[in-house]
Design a protein around this motif. Sequence first.
Motif, PDB file in Angstrom:
ATOM      1  N   SER A 111       0.868  -1.156   0.047  1.00 41.29           N
ATOM      2  CA  SER A 111      -0.059  -0.118  -0.037  1.00 41.29           C
ATOM      3  C   SER A 111       0.857   1.285   0.003  1.00 41.29           C
ATOM      4  O   SER A 111       2.094   1.283   0.312  1.00 41.29           O
ATOM      5  N   SER A 128      -4.365   0.588  -2.030  1.00 45.00           N
ATOM      6  CA  SER A 128      -3.711  -0.706  -2.149  1.00 45.00           C
ATOM      7  C   SER A 128      -4.354  -1.595  -3.091  1.00 45.00           C
ATOM      8  O   SER A 128      -5.512  -1.838  -2.960  1.00 45.00           O
ATOM      9  N   TRP A 130      -3.383  -4.509  -4.038  1.00 44.54           N
ATOM     10  CA  TRP A 130      -2.769  -5.844  -3.967  1.00 44.54           C
ATOM     11  C   TRP A 130      -3.473  -6.638  -2.560  1.00 44.54           C
ATOM     12  O   TRP A 130      -3.307  -7.860  -2.391  1.00 44.54           O
ATOM     13  N   ASN A 131      -4.688  -5.723  -2.155  1.00 43.19           N
ATOM     14  CA  ASN A 131      -5.219  -6.406  -0.760  1.00 43.19           C
ATOM     15  C   ASN A 131      -5.868  -7.816  -1.094  1.00 43.19           C
ATOM     16  O   ASN A 131      -5.550  -8.737  -0.193  1.00 43.19           O
ATOM     17  N   GLN A 132      -6.197  -8.350  -2.130  1.00 40.40           N
ATOM     18  CA  GLN A 132      -6.842  -9.527  -2.356  1.00 40.40           C
ATOM     19  C   GLN A 132      -6.094 -10.478  -2.970  1.00 40.40           C
ATOM     20  O   GLN A 132      -6.419 -11.705  -3.250  1.00 40.40           O
ATOM     21  N   VAL A 133      -4.720 -10.174  -3.091  1.00 38.70           N
ATOM     22  CA  VAL A 133      -3.864 -11.158  -3.735  1.00 38.70           C
ATOM     23  C   VAL A 133      -2.747 -11.778  -2.945  1.00 38.70           C
ATOM     24  O   VAL A 133      -2.373 -10.798  -1.854  1.00 38.70           O
ATOM     25  N   THR A 134      -2.598 -12.853  -2.504  1.00 38.75           N
ATOM     26  CA  THR A 134      -1.894 -13.533  -1.644  1.00 38.75           C
ATOM     27  C   THR A 134      -0.333 -13.770  -2.420  1.00 38.75           C
ATOM     28  O   THR A 134      -0.705 -14.643  -3.442  1.00 38.75           O
TER      29      THR A 134
END
Length: 232
Positions: A111, A128, A130-134
Amino acid sequence: MAQFAVHLGTGILWKNAPKIAPQFLSGVMIGSVLPDFDFIPLALVFFFDSTLAKSLHRSFSHSLLIPLLLLLVAGLLVARRRPAPSAPLLAGAALGMVSHVLLDILFWFGSVNVLWPLNLFGYPTIVSIWNQVTVPSVWLLWVSADGELLSYAVLYSYYRYLIRRNPSAAPKLNLSLWIGITLALFLIFIPLAWFLSVDTYQTILYGANAALFAPLCMWIAWKLRGVIAPTS
Ligand SMILES: [Zn+2]
């Protein structure tokens, strides 16, 4: 991805824009790396509290309010009709900083606090995507820490290409040595991501980046300024 050399390289690519003023280009190059100079105070914090240091990075230094302020000052200088070469420098720095923040949002798997310090007053300021990406931690180490080394090798290879096109403007500089060193270290640290702890891995590579590779990159860019941005 969005490492120090990638940011600087993005700033340098603006030299291909038509009719770009030298001061504006210098501003873009400075602005493209300026936000990450928070690593100087944060390097000290990192050794005492790495979590705090990581949370402070990409906050105050990456706020879009700073380029906005630079643009306002540049506008004021122009409005007062001062013969101010600093106005294009400031405007270029603002553009460089905005491009830096955009690259960090897109490619850093993290973020960015784009409107610091408004978050201190309760406003949502964190971006951010990329929150949903691991992302596996080994990948993160490769991209964020080890990738710094690869990006230096790529940037220096680009410099070598520029030197071949304009050898008369090039000072004596052993770029091959630094390409070799950064590439060799990049390869060595690929398997080490499985064996070292995240903190140790990041401390070694971020420490080496802050203490050696980023300052060296700026010094090389300065030495090669006649090749990177020829004045005639
Ligand atoms: Zn950054």
